[in-house]
Design a protein around this motif. Structure first.
Motif, PDB file in Angstrom:
ATOM      1  N   VAL A  46       0.772  -1.248   0.078  1.00  0.00           N
ATOM      2  CA  VAL A  46      -0.007   0.081  -0.060  1.00  0.00           C
ATOM      3  C   VAL A  46       0.891   1.309   0.068  1.00  0.00           C
ATOM      4  CG1 VAL A  46      -1.777   1.236   1.410  1.00  0.00           C
ATOM      5  CG2 VAL A  46      -1.898  -1.205   1.276  1.00  0.00           C
ATOM      6  N   ARG A  47       0.646   2.284  -0.875  1.00  0.00           N
ATOM      7  CA  ARG A  47       1.223   3.592  -1.087  1.00  0.00           C
ATOM      8  C   ARG A  47       0.244   4.644  -0.901  1.00  0.00           C
ATOM      9  NH1 ARG A  47       4.551   3.230  -5.904  1.00  0.00           N
ATOM     10  NH2 ARG A  47       3.023   1.779  -6.662  1.00  0.00           N
ATOM     11  N   ARG A  48       0.577   5.806  -0.348  1.00  0.00           N
ATOM     12  CA  ARG A  48      -0.257   6.908  -0.406  1.00  0.00           C
ATOM     13  C   ARG A  48       0.527   8.068  -0.565  1.00  0.00           C
ATOM     14  NH1 ARG A  48      -3.097  10.812   2.466  1.00  0.00           N
ATOM     15  NH2 ARG A  48      -5.289  10.899   2.002  1.00  0.00           N
ATOM     16  N   TYR A  49      -0.160   9.093  -1.578  1.00  0.00           N
ATOM     17  CA  TYR A  49       0.869  10.212  -2.004  1.00  0.00           C
ATOM     18  C   TYR A  49      -0.106  11.490  -2.070  1.00  0.00           C
ATOM     19  CZ  TYR A  49       4.062   6.817  -4.070  1.00  0.00           C
ATOM     20  OH  TYR A  49       4.868   5.685  -4.099  1.00  0.00           O
ATOM     21  N   THR A  50       0.585  12.648  -1.693  1.00  0.00           N
ATOM     22  CA  THR A  50      -0.313  13.832  -1.784  1.00  0.00           C
ATOM     23  C   THR A  50       0.782  14.801  -2.517  1.00  0.00           C
ATOM     24  OG1 THR A  50      -1.123  13.506   0.533  1.00  0.00           O
ATOM     25  CG2 THR A  50      -0.955  15.812  -0.511  1.00  0.00           C
ATOM     26  N   TRP A  51       0.124  15.404  -3.506  1.00  0.00           N
ATOM     27  CA  TRP A  51       0.926  16.376  -4.360  1.00  0.00           C
ATOM     28  C   TRP A  51       1.447  17.804  -3.637  1.00  0.00           C
ATOM     29  CZ3 TRP A  51      -0.725  12.064  -6.260  1.00  0.00           C
ATOM     30  CH2 TRP A  51      -0.346  11.583  -7.532  1.00  0.00           C
ATOM     31  N   SER A  52       2.389  17.991  -3.812  1.00  0.00           N
ATOM     32  CA  SER A  52       2.832  19.447  -3.316  1.00  0.00           C
ATOM     33  C   SER A  52       2.484  20.765  -4.015  1.00  0.00           C
ATOM     34  CB  SER A  52       4.412  19.294  -2.957  1.00  0.00           C
ATOM     35  OG  SER A  52       5.082  19.253  -4.370  1.00  0.00           O
ATOM     36  N   SER A  53       2.583  21.795  -3.182  1.00  0.00           N
ATOM     37  CA  SER A  53       2.366  23.178  -4.207  1.00  0.00           C
ATOM     38  C   SER A  53       2.962  22.993  -5.431  1.00  0.00           C
ATOM     39  CB  SER A  53       2.618  24.181  -3.384  1.00  0.00           C
ATOM     40  OG  SER A  53       3.860  24.184  -3.065  1.00  0.00           O
ATOM     41  N   ASP A  54       4.213  22.685  -5.788  1.00  0.00           N
ATOM     42  CA  ASP A  54       5.046  22.609  -6.695  1.00  0.00           C
ATOM     43  C   ASP A  54       4.740  21.241  -8.005  1.00  0.00           C
ATOM     44  OD1 ASP A  54       6.299  20.548  -5.351  1.00  0.00           O
ATOM     45  OD2 ASP A  54       8.307  21.259  -5.584  1.00  0.00           O
ATOM     46  N   GLY A  55       3.957  20.518  -7.734  1.00  0.00           N
ATOM     47  CA  GLY A  55       3.163  19.439  -8.672  1.00  0.00           C
ATOM     48  C   GLY A  55       3.985  18.240  -8.452  1.00  0.00           C
ATOM     49  N   LYS A  56       4.542  18.053  -7.230  1.00  0.00           N
ATOM     50  CA  LYS A  56       5.371  16.820  -7.212  1.00  0.00           C
ATOM     51  C   LYS A  56       4.423  15.839  -6.041  1.00  0.00           C
ATOM     52  CE  LYS A  56       9.733  18.681  -8.638  1.00  0.00           C
ATOM     53  NZ  LYS A  56      11.099  18.888  -8.063  1.00  0.00           N
ATOM     54  N   PRO A  57       4.515  14.419  -6.475  1.00  0.00           N
ATOM     55  CA  PRO A  57       3.924  13.715  -5.501  1.00  0.00           C
ATOM     56  C   PRO A  57       5.007  13.294  -4.189  1.00  0.00           C
ATOM     57  CG  PRO A  57       4.480  12.372  -7.376  1.00  0.00           C
ATOM     58  CD  PRO A  57       5.049  13.889  -7.734  1.00  0.00           C
ATOM     59  N   VAL A  58       4.386  13.489  -3.007  1.00  0.00           N
ATOM     60  CA  VAL A  58       5.204  13.149  -1.940  1.00  0.00           C
ATOM     61  C   VAL A  58       4.694  12.224  -0.996  1.00  0.00           C
ATOM     62  CG1 VAL A  58       5.759  14.128   0.252  1.00  0.00           C
ATOM     63  CG2 VAL A  58       5.672  15.802  -1.672  1.00  0.00           C
ATOM     64  N   LYS A  59       5.429  11.067  -0.743  1.00  0.00           N
ATOM     65  CA  LYS A  59       4.816   9.923  -0.290  1.00  0.00           C
ATOM     66  C   LYS A  59       4.424  10.066   1.356  1.00  0.00           C
ATOM     67  CE  LYS A  59       6.229   5.052  -0.231  1.00  0.00           C
ATOM     68  NZ  LYS A  59       7.107   3.769  -0.646  1.00  0.00           N
ATOM     69  N   ASP A  60       3.480   9.676   1.602  1.00  0.00           N
ATOM     70  CA  ASP A  60       2.821   9.958   2.881  1.00  0.00           C
ATOM     71  C   ASP A  60       3.525   9.118   4.114  1.00  0.00           C
ATOM     72  OD1 ASP A  60       1.175  11.794   2.020  1.00  0.00           O
ATOM     73  OD2 ASP A  60      -0.788  10.479   2.308  1.00  0.00           O
ATOM     74  N   SER A  61       3.447   9.488   5.314  1.00  0.00           N
ATOM     75  CA  SER A  61       4.083   8.779   6.419  1.00  0.00           C
ATOM     76  C   SER A  61       3.553   7.307   6.633  1.00  0.00           C
ATOM     77  CB  SER A  61       3.643   9.231   7.672  1.00  0.00           C
ATOM     78  OG  SER A  61       2.180   9.420   7.954  1.00  0.00           O
ATOM     79  N   ALA A  62       4.264   6.356   7.062  1.00  0.00           N
ATOM     80  CA  ALA A  62       3.940   5.140   7.359  1.00  0.00           C
ATOM     81  C   ALA A  62       2.451   4.675   7.999  1.00  0.00           C
ATOM     82  CB  ALA A  62       4.947   4.411   8.282  1.00  0.00           C
TER      83      ALA A  62
END
Length: 209
Positions: free
Chosen positions: A91-107
């Motif tokens: 399982v992986r979860r990402y949130t896009w930052s203000s500069d348009g890049k996906p950032v992996k969420d915490s465990a």
């Protein structure tokens, strides 16, 4: 407010105990049979979060993909982009930052989402029974409606009832209404539903398929 939805979906999609209603048995069986015929599912959705203090609902849009037995892609595209992926037990979860890049969420966030999406997979496979978290019954109407109410009083602090409305297409849900309190509710409306199309594994393993 949208961040509440994964927790609510976890609650909704926990297996529910069907009431022992002999006249409804055939309808329950039809719902399960329809679900077991689904090998893959994809749809777009609109989510409306209604709060009494707001003049208008908060609206989010996204897409959803499922491939049997347990691969899931759940993506919000606006107003904030987030993505949850489940594939081969990972399982992986990402949130896009203000500069348009996906950032992996915490465990911790990922593990919570794992529970949510595993329950979604089970529900899509037609497993409505067991656990007794909810009392389930079938509502009236030409199209099937499953009504869920918490079987435990402490759960009513977070959710009062859920309505799953099925389309005329076997195993396919048209909408989900989550009533959290007299002042708050969330509705998911699905559209452009496609069943049993070929979905590549990369859709569930890559951030950008």
């Amino acid at each position: 407010m949208r961040s509440l939805i994964p927790a609510l979906l976890f609650t909704i999609l926990l297996p529910a105990t069907a009431a022992a209603d002999p006249p409804a048995d055939k309808r329950w069986e039809a719902l399960r049979k329809g679900a077991t015929g689904i090998r893959s599912l994809q749809a777009s959705f609109i989510q409306r979060k209604s709060l009494k203090i707001l003049a208008k609902p908060l609206v989010s849009r996204g897409s959803f993909y499922f491939k049997a037995p347990s691969s899931v892609r759940w993506e919000y595209r606006s107003p904030i982009r987030t993505l949850s992926l489940v594939h081969r037990g990972k399982v992986r979860r990402y949130t896009w930052s203000s500069d348009g890049k996906p950032v992996k969420d915490s465990a911790g966030s990922v593990e919570a989402m794992r529970t949510v999406l595993e329950q979604i997979s089970g529900w899509l496979a037609g497993r409505f029974d067991a656990d007794g978290v909810f009392k389930a019954r079938l509502g009236p109407g030409e199209k099937p409606v499953v009504l869920l109410e918490p079987s435990k009083k402490e759960l009513t602090r977070f959710i009062q009832r859920v309505e799953l409305r099925f389309s005329s297409q076997p195993g396919v849900v048209e909408s989900v209404l989550i009533v959290e309190s007299p002042r708050a509710s969330t509705e998911l409306i699905f559209a452009d539903v496609k069943v049993n199309t070929t979905l590549p594994d990369s859709l569930f393993s890559k951030v950008t398929p």
